[in-house]
Design an enzyme around this catalytic site. Structure first.
Site, PDB file in Angstrom:
ATOM      1  N   ARG A 181       0.995  -1.468  -0.087  1.00 38.76           N
ATOM      2  CA  ARG A 181       0.398   0.350   0.009  1.00 38.76           C
ATOM      3  C   ARG A 181       0.824   1.287  -0.482  1.00 38.76           C
ATOM      4  O   ARG A 181       2.297   1.432   0.644  1.00 38.76           O
ATOM      5  CB  ARG A 181      -1.052   0.624   1.021  1.00 38.76           C
TER       6      ARG A 181
ATOM      7  N   SER B   9      -1.827  -4.366  10.221  1.00 40.19           N
ATOM      8  CA  SER B   9      -1.373  -5.537   8.957  1.00 40.19           C
ATOM      9  C   SER B   9      -0.025  -6.356   8.917  1.00 40.19           C
ATOM     10  O   SER B   9       0.799  -6.157  10.466  1.00 40.19           O
ATOM     11  CB  SER B   9      -0.619  -4.689   7.702  1.00 40.19           C
TER      12      SER B   9
ATOM     13  N   SER C 192      -4.087 -14.685  10.953  1.00 43.73           N
ATOM     14  CA  SER C 192      -3.765 -16.643  11.126  1.00 43.73           C
ATOM     15  C   SER C 192      -4.545 -16.656  12.190  1.00 43.73           C
ATOM     16  O   SER C 192      -4.491 -17.862  12.991  1.00 43.73           O
ATOM     17  CB  SER C 192      -2.454 -16.648  11.012  1.00 43.73           C
TER      18      SER C 192
ATOM     19  N   CYS D  19      -0.270  -8.952  11.258  1.00 42.07           N
ATOM     20  CA  CYS D  19       0.678  -9.521  12.455  1.00 42.07           C
ATOM     21  C   CYS D  19       0.177 -10.515  13.343  1.00 42.07           C
ATOM     22  O   CYS D  19      -0.194 -10.432  14.334  1.00 42.07           O
ATOM     23  CB  CYS D  19       0.072  -8.278  13.468  1.00 42.07           C
TER      24      CYS D  19
END
Ligand code: OXD
Ligand code: MN
Length: 601
Positions: A77, A263, A269, A265
């Site tokens: 980004r 993002s 998951s 981190c």
């Protein structure tokens, strides 16, 4: 420019605002051909087919899998060139990147002028949030990239039929994108003219000279800004949050959580921890519901996830998803003989292949003279959630799901404990607002620098922080059944080694779930409630079959008063610059500091 079929599709929507936008986009971008798409399988297949024919994607060996590459300079980004257009003389916040509206519009429209010459313009309709729902926001995407349109058919719910329900109104979001002039690899040539300009009042975003999905896909990181603005001027919230169901074994219940992490981190998951169910991994809309809970929906229906470190041991659920038959796009990985390879996949990587720099050879340098990684650290996979074994059955429920807990987390090597629960709702707002994280590869810039990231939403914040925090505080006052607020840190280190294994997050999730139901007692500390050793020992054994020692506990749950006071000082400095902070928030900030000071020795 439209043939009869395309014109009919557009006219059937009965919406002058859409027709006007399409006409203006055609006049500005000057495409060679225009195609209007519906929700039909035939139209979706067309996008998929052309994205391979025009080279934006290439088929991989596994059926349904394709690979896409972004320009070497367009791998994340672009925060610097993503700006909110602000009328002259208006100020928003030091946290927000803005530019003067009239001039900004002129600039971005000049870059879009003629940007689709010789190309096909796609006009697509999607729905943010479940269709037929109070949460739904119809969204119009115009783009010259079949990869962008293809990604959106995986990531978002179809919206052509939803647009019909607008009955001619202009209550929709609008995104105009062009990849701009392309080079021989089909990549954006004029990266120096990459611009992503957001017009909040007009509910529209113009984005040009880029392809990386975080910059180009309107409905994802661009729509989050429009929705955040809308939500904060209405009575709901738009958060950078996953939504998941936590299922404690033998308790026959599910508790829904939302979680905000910067993002890269561990957000995706966490939402994909084995044994749990996923609703969404990135963006949630939250509304006060008539049962006294806050309800959340996933804005999307797919995942645009980071593939680095996805391997059978650390992320078994995601690994299975990205290595089995399904419709899937990977981007910016290393490809050899039609097979994708990525960093941390649990195997040695080939020394040659094709990647985001073109033909790849070990130790090669990129066009900027830097060493080229075999696969980019921010390489991604795009998949649909409902095809996963762990998809939650309520993922498309128009009423969303009732939320039992909010989780905030950051990448913090030396300050906060692995998990804590806030002392109250307003303290929880303070906990969320003071998330700090060491930077990663998901945005352009140097990695590894500690940055303050309120509610992990800083990159997308488009209202003054004071208003944003006030709305969070207010939410708590409207709810009969308040979610508990937690903070996690998966990245605590000692002597440069992580103190936790990647799957330990399963234990933190189960502890938080138990706290929501009053199953565990906790220890009150100056920064919040922390788990008791005995409960963690049992949970580690049951959930992961691991021996959790008292020594592990002490290392992980020591309250690092000195480091926390340093953080309190940093927070004071950042918030001091902001105007109109809610008093309740300032009080929480001062009180936590005082509590810590009594422990200083
Ligand atoms: C993402 C991000 O892609 O936050 O989700 O960068
Ligand atoms: Mn994100």
């Amino acid at each position: 420019m439209l043939d009869e079929k395309n014109r009919k599709i557009l006219e059937d929507l009965g919406n002058e605002h859409i027709i006007k936008k399409v006409e203006e986009a055609i006049e500005l971008c000057k495409p060679e051909k225009v195609t209007i798409l519906t929700d039909s399988q035939e139209d979706i297949d067309y996008i998929r087919k052309i994205s391979k024919e025009n080279g934006e994607e290439k088929p991989l060996t596994m059926k349904g899998h394709t690979v896409h590459f972004d320009s070497y300079y367009d791998q994340a980004r672009d925060k610097e060139n993503t700006k909110v257009l602000l009328p002259k003389g208006k100020y928003m916040s030091d946290f927000i990147n803005t530019t003067e509206k009239e001039q900004g519009l002129k600039e971005v429209l000049s870059f879009l002028d003629g940007s689709m010459k010789g190309k096909e313009m796609l006009v697509c309709f999607f729905c943010l949030g479940p269709c037929n729902s109070k949460f739904a926001i119809p969204s119009l995407q115009i783009t010259d990239s079949f990869y962008v349109a293809h990604s959106e058919t995986i990531l978002f719910r179809p919206g052509y039929e939803e647009f019909k329900k607008l009955n001619g109104s202009d209550k929709f979001f609008y995104f105009l994108h062009s990849a701009g002039e392309l080079d021989e690899r089909n990549n954006t040539k004029n990266i120096d003219k990459r611009r992503i300009y957001i017009d909040l009042e007009g509910s529209r975003v113009f984005t040009v000279n880029n392809q990386y999905a975080g910059n180009s896909v309107g409905l994802k990181k661009l729509a989050i800004r429009l929705a955040l603005y809308k939500a904060n001027h209405e009575d709901w919230l738009c958060e950078h949050m996953f939504v998941m169901g936590v299922h404690p074994e033998g308790k026959n219940r599910v508790t829904y959580f939302t979680g905000a992490f910067p993002s890269a981190c561990g957000k995706t998951s966490t939402a994909m921890v084995p044994g749990q169910t996923i609703i969404g991994d990135d963006i949630a809309y939250l509304r006060v519901w008539n049962d006294g809970y806050v309800h959340a929906v996933n804005v999307e229906q797919g995942i645009f996830g980071i593939i680095q470190d996805v391997n059978p041991e650390d992320d078994p659920v995601i690994y299975k998803a990205v290595t089995t038959l399904r419709e899937l796009i990977v981007s910016n990985v290393l490809v050899v003989d039609g097979k994708p390879h990525w960093l941390g996949m649990g195997q040695d990587l080939p020394k040659e292949g094709y990647n985001y720099a073109g033909d790849y050879k070990e130790e090669m340098k990129g066009p900027d003279g830097e060493s080229v990684s075999p696969a980019n650290k921010n390489a991604r996979y795009t998949i649909r959630i409902k095809e996963l074994d762990n998809a939650d059955p309520d993922a498309d429920n128009p009423d969303g799901v009732p939320i039992g807990g909010f989780i905030y987390g950051g990448r913090d090597s030396d300050t906060s404990v692995p998990v804590l629960e806030s002392l109250s709702w307003s303290h929880g707002v303070y906990v969320g607002a003071t998330v700090e994280s060491e930077t990663t590869a998901a945005a352009i810039g140097q990695a590894g620098i500690r940055k303050h990231n309120p509610m992990a939403n800083l990159d997308f914040l488009v209202v003054p922080v004071g208003l944003y925090l006030k709305n969070h505080l207010e939410l708590g006052k409207k709810l009969k059944n308040l979610p508990k607020i937690f903070h996690t840190n998966y990245f605590l280190k000692e002597n440069d080694k992580y103190l936790n294994a990647i799957l330990d997050k399963k234990v933190w999730l189960l502890w938080m779930e138990g706290r929501v139901h009053g199953d565990y007692e906790a220890i009150e500390t100056p920064i919040g409630f922390i788990p008791k050793y005995e409960d963690l020992r049992k949970l580690f054994k049951e959930a992961l079959n691991k021996e959790y020692t008292e020594d592990d506990y002490k290392k992980q749950f020591t309250i690092r008063v000195k480091k926390l006071l340093e953080k309190a000082e940093r927070m004071k400095e950042v918030f001091e610059k902001e105007k109109d902070l809610p008093e309740e928030f300032v009080k929480e900030m001062e009180e936590e500091r005082k509590r810590l000071e009594t422990y200083e020795s």
